[in-house]
Scaffold this motif. Structure first.
Motif, PDB file in Angstrom:
ATOM      1  N   VAL A   1      -9.943   3.128  15.328  1.00 21.89           N
ATOM      2  CA  VAL A   1      -9.483   2.206  14.431  1.00 21.89           C
ATOM      3  C   VAL A   1      -9.526   2.826  12.886  1.00 21.89           C
ATOM      4  CG1 VAL A   1     -10.249   0.113  13.189  1.00 21.89           C
ATOM      5  CG2 VAL A   1     -10.892   0.446  15.517  1.00 21.89           C
ATOM      6  N   GLN A   2      -8.291   3.107  12.587  1.00 23.61           N
ATOM      7  CA  GLN A   2      -8.145   3.822  11.352  1.00 23.61           C
ATOM      8  C   GLN A   2      -8.277   3.040   9.870  1.00 23.61           C
ATOM      9  OE1 GLN A   2      -7.991   7.330  11.585  1.00 23.61           O
ATOM     10  NE2 GLN A   2      -8.020   6.771  13.563  1.00 23.61           N
ATOM     11  N   VAL A   3      -9.788   2.864   9.673  1.00 22.42           N
ATOM     12  CA  VAL A   3      -9.847   2.004   8.316  1.00 22.42           C
ATOM     13  C   VAL A   3      -9.906   3.034   7.153  1.00 22.42           C
ATOM     14  CG1 VAL A   3     -11.164   0.178   9.497  1.00 22.42           C
ATOM     15  CG2 VAL A   3     -12.242   2.140   8.910  1.00 22.42           C
ATOM     16  N   PRO A   4      -9.177   2.608   6.224  1.00 22.14           N
ATOM     17  CA  PRO A   4      -9.216   3.500   4.831  1.00 22.14           C
ATOM     18  C   PRO A   4     -10.827   3.977   4.510  1.00 22.14           C
ATOM     19  CG  PRO A   4      -7.674   2.126   4.702  1.00 22.14           C
ATOM     20  CD  PRO A   4      -8.524   1.563   5.889  1.00 22.14           C
ATOM     21  N   ARG A   5     -11.231   5.082   4.485  1.00 21.41           N
ATOM     22  CA  ARG A   5     -12.627   5.158   4.175  1.00 21.41           C
ATOM     23  C   ARG A   5     -12.826   5.403   2.476  1.00 21.41           C
ATOM     24  NH1 ARG A   5     -15.399   9.788   7.318  1.00 21.41           N
ATOM     25  NH2 ARG A   5     -15.555   8.319   8.812  1.00 21.41           N
ATOM     26  N   ILE A   6     -12.091   6.038   2.037  1.00 26.06           N
ATOM     27  CA  ILE A   6     -12.048   6.410   0.627  1.00 26.06           C
ATOM     28  C   ILE A   6     -12.164   5.114  -0.315  1.00 26.06           C
ATOM     29  CG2 ILE A   6     -11.247   7.400  -1.445  1.00 26.06           C
ATOM     30  CD1 ILE A   6     -10.352   9.707   0.237  1.00 26.06           C
TER      31      ILE A   6
ATOM     32  N   THR B   1      -6.965  -1.351  -0.412  1.00 28.87           N
ATOM     33  CA  THR B   1      -7.037  -0.798   1.215  1.00 28.87           C
ATOM     34  C   THR B   1      -5.779  -1.128   1.913  1.00 28.87           C
ATOM     35  OG1 THR B   1      -9.579  -1.297   1.067  1.00 28.87           O
ATOM     36  CG2 THR B   1      -8.146  -1.459   3.334  1.00 28.87           C
ATOM     37  N   MET B   2      -5.407  -2.434   1.563  1.00 28.22           N
ATOM     38  CA  MET B   2      -3.920  -2.787   2.293  1.00 28.22           C
ATOM     39  C   MET B   2      -2.906  -1.741   1.902  1.00 28.22           C
ATOM     40  SD  MET B   2      -4.338  -6.753   1.407  1.00 28.22           S
ATOM     41  CE  MET B   2      -2.501  -7.123   1.813  1.00 28.22           C
ATOM     42  N   THR B   3      -3.081  -1.351   0.746  1.00 26.36           N
ATOM     43  CA  THR B   3      -1.835  -0.388   0.306  1.00 26.36           C
ATOM     44  C   THR B   3      -2.020   1.105   0.671  1.00 26.36           C
ATOM     45  OG1 THR B   3      -1.611  -1.483  -1.809  1.00 26.36           O
ATOM     46  CG2 THR B   3      -0.560   0.603  -1.707  1.00 26.36           C
ATOM     47  N   TRP B   4      -3.408   1.454   0.715  1.00 25.67           N
ATOM     48  CA  TRP B   4      -3.770   2.794   1.293  1.00 25.67           C
ATOM     49  C   TRP B   4      -3.443   2.932   2.831  1.00 25.67           C
ATOM     50  CZ3 TRP B   4      -6.890   6.352  -1.573  1.00 25.67           C
ATOM     51  CH2 TRP B   4      -7.202   7.499  -0.816  1.00 25.67           C
ATOM     52  N   ARG B   5      -3.488   1.987   3.651  1.00 23.52           N
ATOM     53  CA  ARG B   5      -3.352   2.069   5.003  1.00 23.52           C
ATOM     54  C   ARG B   5      -1.612   2.198   5.338  1.00 23.52           C
ATOM     55  NH1 ARG B   5      -2.282   3.516   8.953  1.00 23.52           N
ATOM     56  NH2 ARG B   5      -2.928   2.969  10.943  1.00 23.52           N
ATOM     57  N   LEU B   6      -0.983   1.198   4.458  1.00 27.41           N
ATOM     58  CA  LEU B   6       0.328   1.206   4.612  1.00 27.41           C
ATOM     59  C   LEU B   6       0.955   2.563   4.280  1.00 27.41           C
ATOM     60  CD1 LEU B   6       2.681  -0.845   4.947  1.00 27.41           C
ATOM     61  CD2 LEU B   6       2.997  -0.947   2.364  1.00 27.41           C
ATOM     62  N   PHE B   7       0.493   3.450   3.506  1.00 32.32           N
ATOM     63  CA  PHE B   7       1.223   4.668   3.298  1.00 32.32           C
ATOM     64  C   PHE B   7       0.198   5.954   3.656  1.00 32.32           C
ATOM     65  CE2 PHE B   7       3.068   1.856  -0.079  1.00 32.32           C
ATOM     66  CZ  PHE B   7       4.265   1.651   0.598  1.00 32.32           C
ATOM     67  N   ASP B   8      -0.786   5.766   4.201  1.00 34.21           N
ATOM     68  CA  ASP B   8      -1.656   6.909   4.532  1.00 34.21           C
ATOM     69  C   ASP B   8      -0.930   8.011   5.373  1.00 34.21           C
ATOM     70  OD1 ASP B   8      -1.761   5.546   7.131  1.00 34.21           O
ATOM     71  OD2 ASP B   8      -4.128   5.221   7.009  1.00 34.21           O
ATOM     72  N   HIS B   9       0.001   7.780   5.960  1.00 33.15           N
ATOM     73  CA  HIS B   9       0.771   8.735   6.933  1.00 33.15           C
ATOM     74  C   HIS B   9       1.920   9.316   6.296  1.00 33.15           C
ATOM     75  CE1 HIS B   9      -2.111   8.638   9.984  1.00 33.15           C
ATOM     76  NE2 HIS B   9      -2.196   7.618  10.361  1.00 33.15           N
ATOM     77  N   GLY B  10       2.101   8.934   4.725  1.00 31.56           N
ATOM     78  CA  GLY B  10       3.165   9.409   4.195  1.00 31.56           C
ATOM     79  C   GLY B  10       4.251   8.150   4.184  1.00 31.56           C
TER      80      GLY B  10
ATOM     81  N   PRO C   1       3.793   2.851   9.979  1.00 28.21           N
ATOM     82  CA  PRO C   1       2.365   2.497  10.356  1.00 28.21           C
ATOM     83  C   PRO C   1       1.913   2.043  11.506  1.00 28.21           C
ATOM     84  CG  PRO C   1       2.783   1.806   8.157  1.00 28.21           C
ATOM     85  CD  PRO C   1       4.032   1.987   8.810  1.00 28.21           C
ATOM     86  N   LYS C   2       0.962   2.539  12.518  1.00 26.70           N
ATOM     87  CA  LYS C   2       0.677   1.809  13.568  1.00 26.70           C
ATOM     88  C   LYS C   2      -0.617   1.005  13.656  1.00 26.70           C
ATOM     89  CE  LYS C   2       2.922   5.644  16.350  1.00 26.70           C
ATOM     90  NZ  LYS C   2       2.723   6.573  17.248  1.00 26.70           N
ATOM     91  N   ASN C   3      -0.679  -0.079  14.437  1.00 29.92           N
ATOM     92  CA  ASN C   3      -1.753  -0.857  14.118  1.00 29.92           C
ATOM     93  C   ASN C   3      -2.277  -1.350  12.709  1.00 29.92           C
ATOM     94  OD1 ASN C   3      -2.308  -0.726  17.087  1.00 29.92           O
ATOM     95  ND2 ASN C   3      -3.063   1.332  16.738  1.00 29.92           N
ATOM     96  N   TYR C   4      -1.178  -1.435  11.817  1.00 28.77           N
ATOM     97  CA  TYR C   4      -1.604  -1.956  10.178  1.00 28.77           C
ATOM     98  C   TYR C   4      -2.456  -2.992  10.122  1.00 28.77           C
ATOM     99  CZ  TYR C   4      -0.769  -2.959   5.620  1.00 28.77           C
ATOM    100  OH  TYR C   4      -0.877  -3.515   4.282  1.00 28.77           O
ATOM    101  N   LEU C   5      -2.108  -4.247  11.054  1.00 29.08           N
ATOM    102  CA  LEU C   5      -2.722  -5.422  10.731  1.00 29.08           C
ATOM    103  C   LEU C   5      -4.146  -5.283  11.053  1.00 29.08           C
ATOM    104  CD1 LEU C   5       0.040  -7.933  11.825  1.00 29.08           C
ATOM    105  CD2 LEU C   5      -0.736  -7.536   9.636  1.00 29.08           C
TER     106      LEU C   5
END
Length: 308
Positions: free
Chosen positions: A93-98, A130-139, A144-148
Motif C-alpha cells: 500500500v504505497q502511502v506517501p510518507r513524506i 498527499t493526494m497530489t503527491w500520490r498522483l505524480f509520485d511515479h512521474g 498511477p496504480k491503486n490511486y484511490l
C-alpha cells in the motif's frame, strides 16, 4: 503510562490453552509440559518495566514542564507514522510518507500559535498534498496504480495519528494543561488496568471475537468501573471541577479507548501482523501503545472544552 495489554484473556473458541504435550512414543511417559504462555500474550516483566518508566517520565514532565509534552508528542507521532507507513508499504500500500510526516508535524506545532484553526488547516493541506503527491509520485508520464486505495489510506493515517494527537497539544496549552493531560492519561490507564484485571478474573463472554478474541464484556465492565472512579477522583482533586464531569469523561474514555484498540486490532489483522514495530520491549512499537490514547485525547479535549 500503559500496561502490557488491554485485551482480555478469552480464547477465540472459548476454550483454555492446553499445557501438556502428547506422550513420548518411545518411552510411553508423558513429555515435559509446554511452558504456558503469558495470559497477557507478551513479555510481562519487560512490558511492566517499560510502561512504568514511561509513566513516571510523563508524570514528571506534566507536573514540572508541561509544554515539553509538545515536542514529545511530535516525536512520538513521527515515529508512529513511520511505523504505520512502513507496515503499509510492506503490504504494497504505497502511502506517501513524506507528506504524512511533514504534515503531521505541522498539525501538532501549528496548534501552539493558532489553536484548532492551525491544526485543521494543516490537516487540510496535508490531505491536498498527499493526494497530489500520490498522483505524480511515479512521474508525469506514469499511470498511477491503486490511486484511490492508497490516497484513502493515507488520509486515514493522517486523521488517525497526527490529527488526533494534536488535541493533546491543544490540551496542554491551557492554563492547567498539564493537569488536563494527566487526567485523561490516568483515565486510559484505569481503562487498561480495569479491563485487564476483570478479564483475567471473570472474562468469559467475548465482545467482538472476529476482531479481538481476547476482549470480553466482563473486561469492558471492569474498564468502566475503574475509569469512572479514577476520573471522578482526578477531575475533582486535580482540576477542581464537578464530579459528574468525571463520570461523563470516564464513560467517554472507555468507549473510545476500546474502539481505538479494536481499530488497531483490525488494522493489524488486515495486514497480517502482530505489532506495528519493535521499539518498546514487551509492547511492540510506539503505535501499539497509542491506539487508546489518540482518540482519548480528542474526547478529553471535547469534554473539557464543553464542560470546564
Amino acid at each position: 503510562m500503559s500496561v502490557p495489554t488491554h485485551e482480555d484473556p478469552v480464547e477465540q473458541d472459548g476454550s483454555a490453552v492446553t499445557a501438556n504435550k502428547a506422550p513420548d512414543p518411545e518411552s510411553g511417559a508423558p513429555a515435559t509440559p509446554e511452558k504456558k504462555p503469558s495470559r497477557a500474550g507478551r513479555n510481562l516483566p519487560a512490558a511492566l518495566g517499560v510502561g512504568f518508566g514511561l509513566g513516571i517520565s510523563l508524570i514528571l514532565v506534566l507536573v514540572f514542564v508541561p509544554k515539553v509534552m509538545i515536542p514529545i508528542v511530535a516525536v512520538a507521532m513521527a515515529i508512529a507514522t513511520w511505523e504505520v507507513t512502513q507496515r503499509l508499504r510492506e503490504a504494497d500500500v504505497q502511502v506517501p510518507r513524506i507528506p504524512l510526516l511533514v504534515g503531521g508535524q505541522a498539525m501538532i506545532w501549528l496548534a501552539w500559535p493558532y489553536g484548532t484553526t492551525g491544526t485543521l488547516g494543516a490537516f487540510a493541506a496535508t490531505v491536498l498534498v498527499t493526494m497530489t503527491w500520490r498522483l505524480f509520485d511515479h512521474g508525469l508520464h506514469a499511470t498511477p496504480k491503486n490511486y484511490l486505495r492508497d490516497t484513502a489510506v493515507a488520509v486515514f493515517v493522517a486523521a488517525w495519528i497526527p490529527l488526533l494527537a494534536s488535541f493533546a497539544t491543544l490540551l496542554v496549552l491551557e492554563d492547567d494543561g498539564g493537569k488536563r493531560v494527566l487526567t485523561f492519561m490516568i483515565g486510559v490507564v484505569c481503562s487498561d488496568v480495569g479491563g485487564y484485571a476483570a478479564g483475567v478474573l471473570f472474562g468469559k463472554h467475548p465482545m467482538v471475537p472476529a476482531i479481538s478474541p481476547k476482549k470480553s464484556w466482563e473486561g469492558f465492565a471492569g474498564s468502566l468501573l475503574f475509569t469512572i472512579v479514577g476520573e471522578v477522583l482526578t477531575v475533582t482533586f486535580l482540576l477542581g471541577a464537578s464530579s459528574w464531569i468525571g463520570v461523563v469523561l470516564g464513560v467517554g474514555l472507555v468507549i473510545v479507548a476500546t474502539l481505538g484498540d479494536l481499530l488497531e486490532s483490525q488494522f493489524k489483522r488486515d495486514l497480517g501482523i502482530k505489532d506495528m514495530g519493535t521499539l518498546l520491549p514487551g509492547h511492540g512499537g510506539i503505535m501499539d501503545r497509542l491506539d487508546s490514547l489518540l482518540p482519548s485525547a480528542f474526547v478529553s479535549w471535547a469534554v473539557f472544552s464543553a464542560l470546564i
